[in-house]
Design a protein around this motif. Structure first.
Motif, PDB file in Angstrom:
ATOM      1  N   VAL A 206       0.974  -0.926   0.036  1.00 30.73           N
ATOM      2  CA  VAL A 206      -0.126   0.029  -0.244  1.00 30.73           C
ATOM      3  C   VAL A 206       0.834   1.180  -0.135  1.00 30.73           C
ATOM      4  CG1 VAL A 206      -1.884  -1.111   1.015  1.00 30.73           C
ATOM      5  CG2 VAL A 206      -0.220   0.155   2.435  1.00 30.73           C
ATOM      6  N   ARG A 207       2.131   1.305   0.554  1.00 29.99           N
ATOM      7  CA  ARG A 207       2.848   2.382   0.519  1.00 29.99           C
ATOM      8  C   ARG A 207       3.381   2.568  -0.781  1.00 29.99           C
ATOM      9  NH1 ARG A 207       2.182   0.607   5.363  1.00 29.99           N
ATOM     10  NH2 ARG A 207       2.479   2.201   7.278  1.00 29.99           N
ATOM     11  N   TYR A 208       4.059   1.442  -1.280  1.00 30.25           N
ATOM     12  CA  TYR A 208       4.632   1.511  -2.572  1.00 30.25           C
ATOM     13  C   TYR A 208       3.779   1.957  -3.965  1.00 30.25           C
ATOM     14  CZ  TYR A 208       6.792  -0.608  -7.027  1.00 30.25           C
ATOM     15  OH  TYR A 208       7.381  -0.564  -8.085  1.00 30.25           O
ATOM     16  N   ARG A 209       2.298   1.465  -3.837  1.00 28.49           N
ATOM     17  CA  ARG A 209       1.046   1.842  -4.793  1.00 28.49           C
ATOM     18  C   ARG A 209       0.544   3.418  -4.370  1.00 28.49           C
ATOM     19  NH1 ARG A 209       2.514  -0.148  -8.943  1.00 28.49           N
ATOM     20  NH2 ARG A 209       2.522  -2.460  -9.223  1.00 28.49           N
ATOM     21  N   ARG A 210       1.049   3.672  -3.081  1.00 31.14           N
ATOM     22  CA  ARG A 210       0.707   5.278  -2.585  1.00 31.14           C
ATOM     23  C   ARG A 210      -0.959   5.110  -2.369  1.00 31.14           C
ATOM     24  NH1 ARG A 210       3.627   5.894  -7.085  1.00 31.14           N
ATOM     25  NH2 ARG A 210       1.683   6.826  -8.307  1.00 31.14           N
ATOM     26  N   HIS A 211      -1.582   4.035  -1.957  1.00 32.17           N
ATOM     27  CA  HIS A 211      -2.840   4.157  -1.325  1.00 32.17           C
ATOM     28  C   HIS A 211      -2.990   4.458  -0.015  1.00 32.17           C
ATOM     29  CE1 HIS A 211      -4.010   1.706  -4.781  1.00 32.17           C
ATOM     30  NE2 HIS A 211      -3.084   0.596  -4.516  1.00 32.17           N
ATOM     31  N   THR A 212      -4.219   5.148   0.426  1.00 35.81           N
ATOM     32  CA  THR A 212      -4.355   5.652   1.751  1.00 35.81           C
ATOM     33  C   THR A 212      -4.657   4.443   2.514  1.00 35.81           C
ATOM     34  OG1 THR A 212      -6.808   6.137   0.894  1.00 35.81           O
ATOM     35  CG2 THR A 212      -5.267   7.965   0.819  1.00 35.81           C
ATOM     36  N   THR A 213      -4.471   3.200   1.925  1.00 39.48           N
ATOM     37  CA  THR A 213      -5.410   2.123   2.920  1.00 39.48           C
ATOM     38  C   THR A 213      -4.388   2.285   4.351  1.00 39.48           C
ATOM     39  OG1 THR A 213      -6.147   1.074   1.109  1.00 39.48           O
ATOM     40  CG2 THR A 213      -5.689  -0.317   3.034  1.00 39.48           C
ATOM     41  N   LYS A 214      -4.988   2.060   5.329  1.00 40.19           N
ATOM     42  CA  LYS A 214      -4.083   1.556   6.621  1.00 40.19           C
ATOM     43  C   LYS A 214      -4.101   0.021   6.972  1.00 40.19           C
ATOM     44  CE  LYS A 214      -5.046   5.936   8.834  1.00 40.19           C
ATOM     45  NZ  LYS A 214      -5.646   6.748   9.985  1.00 40.19           N
ATOM     46  N   VAL A 215      -3.155  -0.369   7.592  1.00 43.00           N
ATOM     47  CA  VAL A 215      -3.064  -1.701   7.746  1.00 43.00           C
ATOM     48  C   VAL A 215      -3.124  -2.207   9.400  1.00 43.00           C
ATOM     49  CG1 VAL A 215      -1.758  -3.943   7.619  1.00 43.00           C
ATOM     50  CG2 VAL A 215      -1.659  -2.205   5.810  1.00 43.00           C
ATOM     51  N   ALA A 216      -4.203  -2.915   9.617  1.00 42.59           N
ATOM     52  CA  ALA A 216      -4.218  -3.227  11.224  1.00 42.59           C
ATOM     53  C   ALA A 216      -3.966  -4.693  11.288  1.00 42.59           C
ATOM     54  CB  ALA A 216      -5.682  -2.919  11.700  1.00 42.59           C
ATOM     55  N   VAL A 217      -3.304  -5.036  12.405  1.00 40.15           N
ATOM     56  CA  VAL A 217      -2.855  -6.294  12.711  1.00 40.15           C
ATOM     57  C   VAL A 217      -3.588  -6.725  14.040  1.00 40.15           C
ATOM     58  CG1 VAL A 217      -1.030  -8.041  13.365  1.00 40.15           C
ATOM     59  CG2 VAL A 217      -0.803  -6.415  11.436  1.00 40.15           C
ATOM     60  N   VAL A 218      -4.311  -7.822  14.045  1.00 35.72           N
ATOM     61  CA  VAL A 218      -5.000  -8.322  15.140  1.00 35.72           C
ATOM     62  C   VAL A 218      -4.136  -9.448  15.851  1.00 35.72           C
ATOM     63  CG1 VAL A 218      -7.421  -7.668  14.718  1.00 35.72           C
ATOM     64  CG2 VAL A 218      -6.457  -9.815  13.613  1.00 35.72           C
ATOM     65  N   ASP A 219      -4.211  -9.236  17.064  1.00 39.49           N
ATOM     66  CA  ASP A 219      -3.136 -10.291  17.818  1.00 39.49           C
ATOM     67  C   ASP A 219      -3.949 -11.150  18.974  1.00 39.49           C
ATOM     68  OD1 ASP A 219      -0.574 -11.391  17.517  1.00 39.49           O
ATOM     69  OD2 ASP A 219       0.119 -10.223  19.393  1.00 39.49           O
ATOM     70  N   PRO A 220      -3.722 -12.327  19.167  1.00 39.32           N
ATOM     71  CA  PRO A 220      -4.735 -13.109  20.051  1.00 39.32           C
ATOM     72  C   PRO A 220      -3.958 -13.186  21.446  1.00 39.32           C
ATOM     73  CG  PRO A 220      -3.356 -14.752  18.579  1.00 39.32           C
ATOM     74  CD  PRO A 220      -3.205 -13.356  18.106  1.00 39.32           C
ATOM     75  N   GLU A 221      -4.696 -13.815  22.370  1.00 36.81           N
ATOM     76  CA  GLU A 221      -3.954 -13.744  23.732  1.00 36.81           C
ATOM     77  C   GLU A 221      -2.652 -14.675  23.816  1.00 36.81           C
ATOM     78  OE1 GLU A 221      -6.827 -15.370  26.355  1.00 36.81           O
ATOM     79  OE2 GLU A 221      -8.474 -14.274  25.614  1.00 36.81           O
TER      80      GLU A 221
END
Length: 363
Positions: A206-221
């Motif tokens: 997304v950074r390389y393609r200059r998109h405005t998208t944000k990346v969220a990572v979900v993490d378990p217990e």
């Protein structure tokens, strides 16, 4: 180049062709719509990685790891492939090893379930047992050295074996499939972290393609990734195993790249498992626990978007199929043994889908 060298190069060319042909036959994975109220102005999509030939997102990783080893000259005719994995990665690597006529050995804890062992062996793999999960890495290295084989090492090479600029990686696939949707550039992409390779691919793309998208990572217990991201301390370790298979690690793996992640969310295991039952009820799709972790995260972010008056799209992944977990995640007796009560989270999800407000139990 000697005759032997020419034969090796010829074998590698054919091996790459075989793997690429499998990718072409498999085609792309589906992008499903999760039903949300139309007046929200927000669309939720699920990229279904369970339809790969070996049934999970790890099929992409295994293909990339073998191609990486081939083009780097580390894999040739007769090379024994070694991995440290008791899960979906080993299943997929065994599939590709058999396709190339290579021996595959994966190091697994002795307590690995018979179902997992059977699936690895179904594709021609062999399991080498250790007493503790902590021994897997060093034992895999030792085996590779002993037999002059190649340690595929998913936890180190996942972030670099995949071409993050494109070349039909999962990120490029998502954006191509979204092009005709009403919000073609997602506001958020939500993924879990097992190796960290998927979040690295999306974050870089997304950074390389200059998109405005944000990346969220979900993490378990029990996982180390969330604490490491918060503190920016990659030595942070819980030393504990995750109950959500495929994601969460007792240590921060080398492929985890915190700098490409915009947000991390910690997800309770009971919430993850309540989410996969909701998914099955609302869409008919039967998925594993890591998909539930993803879905939980999308609900949190969509609730925030609604509160802030934002429209847009959110994309997450169906990581693998639920049939592998019929005796665990979908078994009420197993949930009781694990002291996991999913009912409060089921009520939270119902309220979210009714009102758009996401309030975890006790809030």
């Amino acid at each position: 180049m000697t005759g032997r060298g020419l034969q090796r190069r010829s074998w590698i060319r054919e091996a790459v062709r075989i793997i690429e042909a499998d990718a072409n036959r498999s085609a792309d994975t589906h992008l499903h719509v999760f039903p949300l109220p139309t007046d929200w102005g927000i669309d939720l999509y699920l990229k279904d990685e369970s339809v790969h030939p070996t049934g999970s997102l790890k099929h992409r990783l295994a293909r990339s790891l073998l191609l990486y080893g081939l083009v780097n000259g580390q894999i040739g005719p007769g090379t024994v492939l070694i991995e440290a994995s008791s899960g979906s990665t080993a299943v997929s690597e065994a599939y590709f090893a058999r396709m190339l006529g290579l021996e595959f050995v994966t190091v697994v804890p002795r307590k690995t379930s018979p179902e997992k062992i059977s699936l690895i062996e179904f594709y021609g793999g062999r399991c080498h047992f250790v007493d503790s999960p902590a021994e897997m890495y060093s034992e895999a290295e030792r085996l590779a050295e002993e037999c002059n084989g190649h340690y595929l090492d998913q936890f180190t090479y996942a972030e670099r074996a995949t071409d993050w600029r494109g070349n039909n990686n999962i990120a490029e696939s998502v954006y191509a499939q979204m092009v005709s949707e009403r919000h073609p550039v997602p506001a958020w992409i939500v993924v879990g972290a097992g190796t960290g390779g998927t979040s690295a691919t999306f974050g870089r793309y997304v950074r390389y393609r200059r998109h405005t998208t944000k990346v969220a990572v979900v993490d378990p217990e029990n996982s180390s990734f969330y604490g490491a991201w918060q503190s920016r301390d990659l030595d942070h370790a819980t030393g504990m195993s995750s109950r959500i298979e495929g994601i969460g690690r007792p240590r921060v793996e080398p492929s985890f790249v915190p700098g490409v992640i915009d947000e991390m969310l910690q997800v309770p295991d009971a919430g993850s498992l309540a989410a996969i039952r909701l998914l099955r009820e609302r869409t008919g799709h039967w998925a594993g626990g890591s998909t539930g972790t993803n879905l939980y995260g999308t609900f949190v972010l969509i609730s925030r978007m609604l509160e802030e008056g934002q429209a847009g799209s959110v994309v997450t992944l169906v990581c693998d199929g639920g049939e592998r977990y019929a005796d665990t995640y979908y078994n009420d007796d197993w949930l009781a043994e694990q002291n996991l009560d999913i009912k409060p989270y089921a009520a939270v999800f119902e309220e979210f889908l009714r009102s758009g407000k996401f309030l975890p139990p006790g809030v």
